[in-house]
Design an enzyme around this catalytic site. Structure first.
Site, PDB file in Angstrom:
ATOM      1  N   LYS A  99      -9.264  -2.545  -3.104  1.00  7.57           N
ATOM      2  CA  LYS A  99      -9.324  -2.751  -1.597  1.00  7.57           C
ATOM      3  C   LYS A  99     -10.382  -2.445  -0.872  1.00  7.57           C
ATOM      4  O   LYS A  99     -10.691  -1.274  -0.919  1.00  7.57           O
ATOM      5  CB  LYS A  99      -8.041  -2.703  -1.120  1.00  7.57           C
ATOM      6  N   ASP A 142      -0.239   5.167   0.851  1.00  8.64           N
ATOM      7  CA  ASP A 142      -0.700   6.487   1.761  1.00  8.64           C
ATOM      8  C   ASP A 142      -0.790   5.770   3.271  1.00  8.64           C
ATOM      9  O   ASP A 142      -1.741   4.669   3.472  1.00  8.64           O
ATOM     10  CB  ASP A 142      -1.721   7.242   1.543  1.00  8.64           C
ATOM     11  N   ASP A 179       0.917  -1.174   0.060  1.00  5.00           N
ATOM     12  CA  ASP A 179       0.011   0.089   0.099  1.00  5.00           C
ATOM     13  C   ASP A 179       0.765   1.305  -0.106  1.00  5.00           C
ATOM     14  O   ASP A 179       2.003   1.379   0.375  1.00  5.00           O
ATOM     15  CB  ASP A 179      -1.039   0.042   1.308  1.00  5.00           C
TER      16      ASP A 179
END
Length: 256
Positions: free
Chosen positions: A183, A12, A10
């Site tokens: 996601k 952020d 991922d």
């Protein structure tokens, strides 16, 4: 501890916090590269191209990667359509250039006339007219797809509406449930696995958010690493029915 050939990571909260660097993340990526692990940044952001994401990582976060290391919800949406659309490739899009380019690159025809699909992603310049067209097309039979369900996006001003908020507006107006790609849905992970050529057993999903990153891994049957540098905290998963495979305070703790 199990060794993994591939890492789906991922952005952020994991690699950076907005414009703020997370130094442990850059060190983590360098260790992965030294050990010749395959790296794919899997992000729900559909607005930026892989080239733009990679450039930001190189320029602002000391992470030397290329567009080939980036997989966005826009790319996953395009790959999903290639897999399922057949000859039905007419698409109406609410979204920014990153989404439109991903669809065009896979041979989709962007149109507001009798589309087969309506795809809704984040569009910071969206108009009522666009929502009207999307609603009418879905009600006329077009398949409704949302890039991701993120309700909010961190900004310097605070938490602003993200793609999920726009998807929800269209869902409410059409009373049709969308096919969601990003996601925590497994679709983006399945498409990333296909794009990378890796098997589920070879990959570790890395993220800061139990509800999106970790759940995406759980939903796909991929091992997960939750890092406590972003959204989720230890108390958040204390009573979770399915725990992350691993947890760390920072990515400096992870042994490649």
């Amino acid at each position: 501890m199990k060794q993994y050939q591939g890492y789906f990571i991922d952005l952020d909260g994991t690699v950076y916090r907005g414009k703020e660097r997370i130094p442990a993340a850059a060190r983590f990526i360098k260790r992965l590269q030294e050990h010749q692990r395959e790296i794919l940044f899997v992000t729900n952001n559909s607005t930026r191209s892989p080239k733009e994401v990679a450039a930001n990582l190189r320029t602002n976060h000391d992470i030397n990667v290329t567009a080939a290391n980036v997989y966005t919800s826009a790319m996953a949406t395009a790959d999903y359509l290639v897999q399922h659309a057949g000859q039905k490739r007419r698409v109406y899009v609410i979204g920014e250039r990153g989404l439109k380019d991903a669809l065009l690159n896979k041979g989709m025809q962007l149109t507001d006339q009798d589309p087969d699909y309506v795809v809704v992603g984040l569009d910071r310049n969206v108009t009522y007219e666009q929502f009207k067209i999307a609603t009418l097309c879905i009600r006329a039979g077009a398949v409704f797809i949302g890039t991701n369900g993120d309700t909010n996006l961190p900004s310097e001003e605070g938490m602003i509406p993200s793609a999920g908020a726009l998807v929800e507006l269209v869902r409410y107006a059409t009373q049709q449930e969308p096919i969601m790609i990003g996601k925590p849905q497994k679709t983006i992970v399945e498409m990333a696995l296909k794009a990378s050529g890796l098997k589920k057993s070879e990959v570790l999903m890395v993220g800061d958010n139990y509800q999106t990153d970790v759940q995406a891994g759980i939903n796909t049957g991929v091992d997960t690493l939750l890092v406590y540098t972003g959204l989720s905290k230890p108390a958040d998963i204390e009573h979770a029915e399915i725990k992350p495979t691993y947890t760390v305070k920072t990515l400096d703790e992870w042994n490649v």
